[in-house]
Design an enzyme around this catalytic site. Structure first.
Site, PDB file in Angstrom:
ATOM      1  N   LEU A 192       0.639  -1.413   0.235  1.00  0.00           N
ATOM      2  CA  LEU A 192       0.133  -0.407  -0.060  1.00  0.00           C
ATOM      3  C   LEU A 192       0.720   1.043  -0.174  1.00  0.00           C
ATOM      4  CD1 LEU A 192      -2.307  -1.010   2.555  1.00  0.00           C
ATOM      5  CD2 LEU A 192      -2.662  -1.240  -0.072  1.00  0.00           C
ATOM      6  N   GLY A 234       1.994  -9.903   5.611  1.00  0.00           N
ATOM      7  CA  GLY A 234       2.312  -9.228   7.123  1.00  0.00           C
ATOM      8  C   GLY A 234       3.098  -7.451   6.615  1.00  0.00           C
ATOM      9  N   GLY A 235       2.524  -6.262   8.075  1.00  0.00           N
ATOM     10  CA  GLY A 235       1.917  -5.007   8.217  1.00  0.00           C
ATOM     11  C   GLY A 235       1.333  -4.659   6.758  1.00  0.00           C
ATOM     12  N   ASP A 236       1.661  -4.119   5.971  1.00  0.00           N
ATOM     13  CA  ASP A 236       0.507  -3.771   4.700  1.00  0.00           C
ATOM     14  C   ASP A 236       1.203  -4.578   3.369  1.00  0.00           C
ATOM     15  OD1 ASP A 236       3.399  -1.976   4.340  1.00  0.00           O
ATOM     16  OD2 ASP A 236       2.034  -0.727   3.257  1.00  0.00           O
ATOM     17  N   GLU A 237       1.487  -5.547   3.441  1.00  0.00           N
ATOM     18  CA  GLU A 237       2.090  -6.502   2.352  1.00  0.00           C
ATOM     19  C   GLU A 237       1.092  -7.596   1.852  1.00  0.00           C
ATOM     20  OE1 GLU A 237       6.893  -5.902   2.107  1.00  0.00           O
ATOM     21  OE2 GLU A 237       6.075  -7.211   3.003  1.00  0.00           O
TER      22      GLU A 237
END
Length: 315
Positions: A192, A234-237
């Protein structure tokens, strides 16, 4: 988010436990044909089946339209079994009457199998081509077996799902590649653009809502293709895998759809998406780590070129 037939293939010890469920049910109801099924929105698949000593034409792997199955009448909300000791005994089954007669089903009992959160999984059923008695004690024992089976399903699902978005996680992705290393396909690595600012300005609760919305949009996208699965790494991945070889033209089109879907937000969120694409041919012994690295390199190029776009590895 529903447990899919493809997901079940990844579960450890599923075959062994399913056989145990059928075996225990058969000991409780030795005169019945017993089967375990999984249910989607519109279909039912027969997963495991006891030896068939009846004239009922059912076999493992059979897929039935859910609207043609008595299991569609089971009360999953209240986890109540559905019992017909004689389907011809004035139950007003309507459209089911002809279908049951054609399938030689005279007696039926279906017990709902749900996950701990209430989401339906499928059924444990006992059927016969002659009218039968299902005593309350037997039904209670089968419900206890089903409850233990649902705990197993929940543990497996927890291991393979991201806790926030409920998308598949990296562990499931690794299991998938272990089972399908040479199928050929394409990998879309998504990140993102502007997500850090959402967290910094609006807080992490708002960020979590964005991630959940991304997951919903990815699920709608992959629901249109049986060969596609979505993951949160994970995260925005995020990661979308296509388990069939795709042409460059087709990958361009699909990437365009994803960019459009994930770049439309409320004015408060200045968000877009960048995508890195890597592919591998059918028959190639593809290593997941290599594919992820290639897609990540392509993603870096998409970011460097201005974001809100896709880039192919090696181009």
């Amino acid at each position: 988010m529903m447990v899919t037939f493809r997901e079940l293939e990844m579960y450890k010890n599923f075959d062994e436990l399913a056989e145990d469920v059928i075996g225990l049910a058969k000991e409780i109801l030795p005169d019945q044909l017993v089967y375990l099924s999984s249910i989607s929105d519109d279909q039912q698949m027969i997963l495991r089946l006891s030896p068939n000593d009846t004239t009922i034409p059912v076999e493992e792997g059979m897929v039935i339209n859910l609207e043609d199955s008595l299991c569609s009448r089971i009360d999953f909300k209240h986890k109540q079994p559905l019992v017909y000791e004689d389907v011809k005994d004035g139950h007003a089954l309507g459209m089911f009457e002809e279908k049951l007669e054609a399938a030689n089903v005279r007696a039926y009992m279906g017990i709902p199998i749900s996950l701990v959160n209430g989401e339906r999984f499928g059924t444990l059923c006992a059927v016969n081509d002659v009218k039968s008695e299902f005593d309350p004690k037997s039904i209670t024992l089968l419900q206890r077996i089903v409850r233990m089976f649902s705990y197993y399903l929940e543990l497996e699902r927890f291991a393979y799902r991201d806790s926030l978005t409920k998308l598949y996680n990296r562990h499931f992705l690794a299991r998938f590649f272990d089972k399908h290393p040479e199928s050929g396909g394409a990998a879309f690595f998504l990140d993102l653009d502007g997500f850090k600012k959402v967290n910094d300005v609006h807080g992490h609760d708002a960020g979590d809502l964005v991630l959940k919305e991304v997951a919903l949009r990815l699920e709608r996208f992959t629901a249109q293709r049986k060969d596609a699965l979505a993951f949160r790494l994970g995260g925005d991945e995020f990661f979308v895998h296509f388990a069939v070889p795709l042409s460059k033209v087709e990958m361009d089109r699909l990437a365009g759809q994803l960019l459009e879907s994930l770049s439309t937000w409320d004015a408060d969120y200045a968000l877009s998406t960048s995508i890195g694409i890597a592919s591998y041919v059918n028959g190639a012994d593809c290593e997941l780590n290599t594919l992820l690295k290639q897609a990540d390199e392509a993603l870096y190029c998409a970011k460097k070129a201005g974001k809100n776009r896709h880039h192919f590895f090696g181009s």
